[in-house]
Design a protein around this motif. Structure first.
Motif, PDB file in Angstrom:
ATOM      1  N   MET A 139       0.829  -1.212   0.000  1.00 28.10           N
ATOM      2  CA  MET A 139       0.000   0.000   0.000  1.00 28.10           C
ATOM      3  C   MET A 139       0.864   1.263   0.000  1.00 28.10           C
ATOM      4  N   ALA A 140       1.988   1.228   0.734  1.00 28.37           N
ATOM      5  CA  ALA A 140       2.899   2.381   0.752  1.00 28.37           C
ATOM      6  C   ALA A 140       3.446   2.637  -0.653  1.00 28.37           C
ATOM      7  N   LEU A 141       3.811   1.558  -1.358  1.00 24.98           N
ATOM      8  CA  LEU A 141       4.294   1.708  -2.741  1.00 24.98           C
ATOM      9  C   LEU A 141       3.181   2.234  -3.654  1.00 24.98           C
ATOM     10  N   THR A 145       3.322   5.772  -5.780  1.00 24.81           N
ATOM     11  CA  THR A 145       3.301   5.719  -7.253  1.00 24.81           C
ATOM     12  C   THR A 145       1.908   5.943  -7.822  1.00 24.81           C
ATOM     13  N   ALA A 146       0.986   6.429  -6.990  1.00 26.60           N
ATOM     14  CA  ALA A 146      -0.428   6.542  -7.407  1.00 26.60           C
ATOM     15  C   ALA A 146      -0.602   7.394  -8.667  1.00 26.60           C
ATOM     16  N   ASN A 147       0.228   8.431  -8.835  1.00 28.43           N
ATOM     17  CA  ASN A 147       0.087   9.312  -9.999  1.00 28.43           C
ATOM     18  C   ASN A 147       0.504   8.628 -11.297  1.00 28.43           C
ATOM     19  N   ILE A 196      -7.613   8.546  -7.755  1.00 23.50           N
ATOM     20  CA  ILE A 196      -8.381   9.795  -7.738  1.00 23.50           C
ATOM     21  C   ILE A 196      -7.990  10.652  -6.538  1.00 23.50           C
ATOM     22  N   LEU A 197      -8.009  10.050  -5.342  1.00 23.45           N
ATOM     23  CA  LEU A 197      -7.710  10.804  -4.127  1.00 23.45           C
ATOM     24  C   LEU A 197      -7.060   9.865  -3.116  1.00 23.45           C
ATOM     25  N   THR A 198      -5.745   9.979  -2.957  1.00 19.79           N
ATOM     26  CA  THR A 198      -5.033   9.049  -2.072  1.00 19.79           C
ATOM     27  C   THR A 198      -5.356   9.293  -0.592  1.00 19.79           C
ATOM     28  N   ASP A 199      -5.788  10.512  -0.250  1.00 18.57           N
ATOM     29  CA  ASP A 199      -6.123  10.797   1.159  1.00 18.57           C
ATOM     30  C   ASP A 199      -7.250   9.879   1.647  1.00 18.57           C
TER      31      ASP A 199
END
Length: 345
Positions: A139-141, A145-147, A196-199
């Motif tokens: 999940m941290a990775l 790299t979400a973008n 869309i929104l990592t928060d």
């Protein structure tokens, strides 16, 4: 297991996750993932039982394949762009490979087949570690790299995971398999919002960890391994049984319990992004998960065990008390929803 060996293994397990979560170089992230995998294997296979050995083998093969894919993806990216920085994934091929590898690490559908089998072959405590702590490093990775990850693949996997997570749990009687399919469904919600929104994804992950931990701790406390075992939990502690029912409803996402918060925010965000169809499919698929949560809640609290059973005095044999950790996280599992404005600030 020798206390020194146990301490070394658990320290390595924690260190591997921390190294992966805090590194910006792909090689260090890969080393952390390998440490993590190699540390959990002795814990899974600690019981000298064929099922435990089978679970450890399946876990090792799957995680090794996923780690190799991550290394392959980062090598291609370094070859094309000249950097090993995790946040600089610019090559499309590398991004697709990385998305697939992280999905395999987490247990997202259609690469979810290992998760129910591994959890079923492990003890309840080991299943708790696999369902919670082992999700942190991938999940941290994914957050870092979400973008760059492929939105189409992630959202498709998210929808598929919520459907399979609900559908797969319908025909199960083993609680560890049900919790595995529950994990797949929750991960589907996180995957669909990650691009869309990592928060919101981080909030969903935190609440998932809290709810799953409290559920597993109650199953460990009541020594329940199948749905049939939950019918006897009332004879151990009526109060704890009611807490178990509320935790199950919270996992299902019913208001006014905590589990409704991430689903509410994700559906709202998907609707704002004009992804109404995706939001509708995910909301409907969560009804499948809710069905098997309600089934366990029904057997736990709304059925009375037969009086002629020899286990009716279960509470006399081994008095147990809830752990301090369970006492701390139960209120968070149930009553964070009224604090929603504070969590969104």
């Amino acid at each position: 297991m020798n206390p020194l060996t146990s301490t070394t293994i658990i320290t390595s397990l924690a260190t591997g996750t921390i190294i992966t979560s805090t590194s910006y170089h792909w090689m260090m992230a890969w080393i952390g993932l390998e440490m993590n995998t190699l540390s959990i294997l002795p814990i899974i296979s600690k019981q000298h039982h064929p099922r435990a050995t089978e679970a450890a083998t399946k876990y090792f093969l799957t995680q090794s394949a996923a780690s190799a894919l991550i290394l392959f993806s980062s090598t291609i990216n370094a070859w094309k762009s000249g950097t090993w920085d995790i946040t600089q994934m610019t090559d499309p091929t590398s991004n697709i490979l990385l998305t697939s590898a992280l999905a395999m690490k987490l247990g997202l559908a259609p690469m979810h087949f290992w998760l129910p089998e591994v959890l079923q072959g492990s003890t309840m405590k080991t299943a708790l570690i696999i369902a919670t702590w082992q999700k942190l490093a991938p999940m941290a990775l994914m957050i870092m790299t979400a973008n760059n990850l492929s939105p189409t693949i992630l959202i498709s996997m998210g929808i598929l995971s919520t459907i399979i997570g609900g559908w797969g749990g319908l025909n199960q009687t083993q609680l560890r398999k049900i919790m595995a399919y529950s994990s797949i469904a929750h991960l589907g919600w996180m995957a669909s919002i990650s691009v869309i929104l990592t928060d919101i994804m981080i909030l969903n992950l935190a609440l998932y960890l809290i709810m799953t931990t409290s559920m597993f701790l109650m199953l460990i406390w009541s020594k329940s391994k199948t749905i049939q075992d939950t019918t006897m939990s009332w004879t151990t502690s009526p109060t704890m049984t009611i807490m178990m029912m509320l935790t199950l409803l919270s996992l299902g996402g019913l208001p006014p319990l905590t589990g409704f918060l991430p689903k509410w925010l994700i559906l709202e965000e998907l609707t704002m992004q004009n992804m109404t169809t995706t939001a509708t499919i995910m909301a409907l698929s969560s009804l499948l998960s809710l069905y098997f949560y309600l089934r366990i809640a029904y057997t736990t609290t709304l059925t009375t065990a037969p009086n002629m059973m020899t286990t009716k005095y279960k509470w006399r044999f081994k008095p147990t008390s809830p752990s301090t950790l369970l006492t701390m996280i139960l209120p968070m599992t149930l009553w964070i929803l009224p604090m929603t404005p504070l969590t969104l600030m």
